[in-house]
Design an enzyme around this catalytic site. Structure first.
Site, PDB file in Angstrom:
ATOM      1  N   THR A  29       0.798  -1.227   0.000  1.00 54.98           N
ATOM      2  CA  THR A  29       0.000   0.000   0.000  1.00 54.98           C
ATOM      3  C   THR A  29       0.832   1.281   0.000  1.00 54.98           C
ATOM      4  O   THR A  29       0.321   2.339  -0.357  1.00 54.98           O
ATOM      5  CB  THR A  29      -0.932   0.034   1.229  1.00 54.98           C
ATOM      6  OG1 THR A  29      -0.145  -0.155   2.421  1.00 54.98           O
ATOM      7  CG2 THR A  29      -1.996  -1.051   1.148  1.00 54.98           C
ATOM      8  N   PHE A  64       0.620   3.673   9.378  1.00 53.34           N
ATOM      9  CA  PHE A  64       0.774   4.747   8.394  1.00 53.34           C
ATOM     10  C   PHE A  64       1.383   4.254   7.085  1.00 53.34           C
ATOM     11  O   PHE A  64       2.007   5.032   6.361  1.00 53.34           O
ATOM     12  CB  PHE A  64       1.672   5.840   8.979  1.00 53.34           C
ATOM     13  CG  PHE A  64       2.872   5.280   9.699  1.00 53.34           C
ATOM     14  CD1 PHE A  64       3.979   4.829   8.995  1.00 53.34           C
ATOM     15  CD2 PHE A  64       2.870   5.154  11.078  1.00 53.34           C
ATOM     16  CE1 PHE A  64       5.071   4.289   9.648  1.00 53.34           C
ATOM     17  CE2 PHE A  64       3.969   4.615  11.750  1.00 53.34           C
ATOM     18  CZ  PHE A  64       5.065   4.184  11.028  1.00 53.34           C
ATOM     19  N   TYR A  65       1.208   2.993   6.729  1.00 52.99           N
ATOM     20  CA  TYR A  65       1.834   2.438   5.539  1.00 52.99           C
ATOM     21  C   TYR A  65       1.050   2.805   4.268  1.00 52.99           C
ATOM     22  O   TYR A  65       0.401   1.971   3.635  1.00 52.99           O
ATOM     23  CB  TYR A  65       1.949   0.923   5.655  1.00 52.99           C
ATOM     24  CG  TYR A  65       3.124   0.452   6.501  1.00 52.99           C
ATOM     25  CD1 TYR A  65       4.037   1.343   7.037  1.00 52.99           C
ATOM     26  CD2 TYR A  65       3.314  -0.907   6.746  1.00 52.99           C
ATOM     27  CE1 TYR A  65       5.101   0.909   7.801  1.00 52.99           C
ATOM     28  CE2 TYR A  65       4.386  -1.347   7.511  1.00 52.99           C
ATOM     29  CZ  TYR A  65       5.269  -0.438   8.034  1.00 52.99           C
ATOM     30  OH  TYR A  65       6.339  -0.873   8.798  1.00 52.99           O
ATOM     31  N   ALA A  66       1.148   4.071   3.896  1.00 54.01           N
ATOM     32  CA  ALA A  66       0.511   4.567   2.677  1.00 54.01           C
ATOM     33  C   ALA A  66       1.147   5.902   2.331  1.00 54.01           C
ATOM     34  O   ALA A  66       1.704   6.577   3.200  1.00 54.01           O
ATOM     35  CB  ALA A  66      -0.994   4.727   2.881  1.00 54.01           C
TER      36      ALA A  66
END
Length: 344
Positions: A29, A64-66
């Site tokens: 992502t 917060f992996y985006a």
């Protein structure tokens, strides 16, 4: 065929057995063009299905992996577990958080830690228990003892089960573990990322019985041998901002390391990727390489890599390269390690 290499985690999770190689989900992502669900789902299933009966696959995600620092990665997982609920109990989910609502920098204030844990659980929508929570970095504005103490309180509230630490020094790990048993510590480890403090953390974790989740064992893909020039990285790839990739001199110099590792791998009859993961796995009984993958073929290659045991001669050959070859460029953006709060 199932994997042979399994281990138990540390601290309060010492009764949980996981595969010796974990599965990092970040790049599913954290990209301008997220990987389609069906492709991600098959990759996750492949790794889990390779585990022996009763052994969990450690999945590593982040709040917060985006690209917009949203909870997109966790929402992807929620959709996966909604579609395949039987996989929830076959996985151990580790999530790093503590970033502000807009992403970095990390702050370990009591208010933000509660906000972060709540955001993680909200994104999961009850589809999967949050097994382990860890702050992405150590916040110098709060003592390690205070931060772990707050997280310990959250465990007592039932918000998650185990506490991890990330990018911390050996001293911080020792301090944190004295407050609450740490299940796992996440640090970067690969043939091009073994700093003096890396060795200190590995040694301290072994002493304390803490598992080490070793992220980027393939040097963010550089050690696979498939990245030959800067232009091989997609236009919006986050690696384009990292020192070792963006500096042409460093890039070309560091390719020599890949060539040397490839020679050892070819003699053993395995890929350089498998060699790198097997080497990281060999650094300790509780060291768990954490490569990332979005596709079935790569996931399976990674997952089985710890079974490719290195002989003493092969391990010594890798160490000889590490000890005699200077990697150019730091691990991130060229900032002082203290400024980016590595080894906090």
């Amino acid at each position: 065929m199932t994997v042979q290499s399994v281990i138990t985690l540390g601290g309060t999770a010492s009764h949980i057995t996981v595969g010796k190689v974990a599965h990092g989900l970040m790049m599913m992502t954290w990209t301008p063009n997220p990987v389609p669900d069906e492709i991600c789902f098959e990759a996750i299933k492949a790794g889990v299905d390779a585990m022996p009966s009763g052994v969990k696959m450690l999945l590593n995600s982040g709040e917060f992996y985006a690209v917009d620092f949203s909870t997109a990665n966790l929402e992807l997982l929620a959709r996966f577990f909604e579609k395949y609920p039987e996989y929830a109990e076959r996985t151990f989910l580790s999530v790093k958080g503590g970033g502000k609502a807009e992403g970095f920098p990390v702050t370990d204030s009591p208010e933000n830690l509660r906000r972060s844990v709540t955001a993680v659980n909200t994104a999961l929508r009850g589809t999967k228990r949050l097994d382990l929570f860890e702050c992405a970095r150590v916040d110098p504005n709060y003592s390690v003892e205070q931060t772990i103490g707050i997280l310990s309180g959250f465990v007592k509230e039932g918000l998650f089960d185990h506490i991890g630490m990330s990018e911390c020094s050996a001293e911080s790990l020792r301090k944190g573990n004295a407050v609450h048993p740490i299940a796992a510590v996440e640090i970067e480890v690969s043939p091009w990322s073994i700093e003096p403090e890396t060795k200190n953390v590995l040694k301290t974790a072994e002493e304390l019985g803490v598992a080490v989740v070793a992220y980027s064992p393939l040097g963010r893909g550089f050690l696979t041998g498939q990245i030959k020039k800067f232009e091989d990285l997609p236009e919006a790839d986050v690696r384009r901002h990292l020192t070792r990739f963006r500096n042409p001199e460093y890039f070309q110099h560091n390719l020599i390391l890949v060539d040397k590792l490839t020679e050892i791998a070819q003699k053993k009859g395995i890929t350089t990727s498998r060699l790198s993961i097997a080497f990281v796995s060999s650094l300790g009984d509780k060291v768990i390489p954490l490569p990332g993958s979005s596709h079935v073929k790569r996931t399976l290659e990674n997952t089985y890599s710890a079974d490719a045991k290195l002989t003493k001669e092969e391990s010594d050959a890798v160490w000889e390269i590490i000890n005699n070859y200077e990697v150019k460029g730091d691990r991130y953006h060229g900032a002082d390690p203290k400024a980016s709060r590595l080894w906090g």
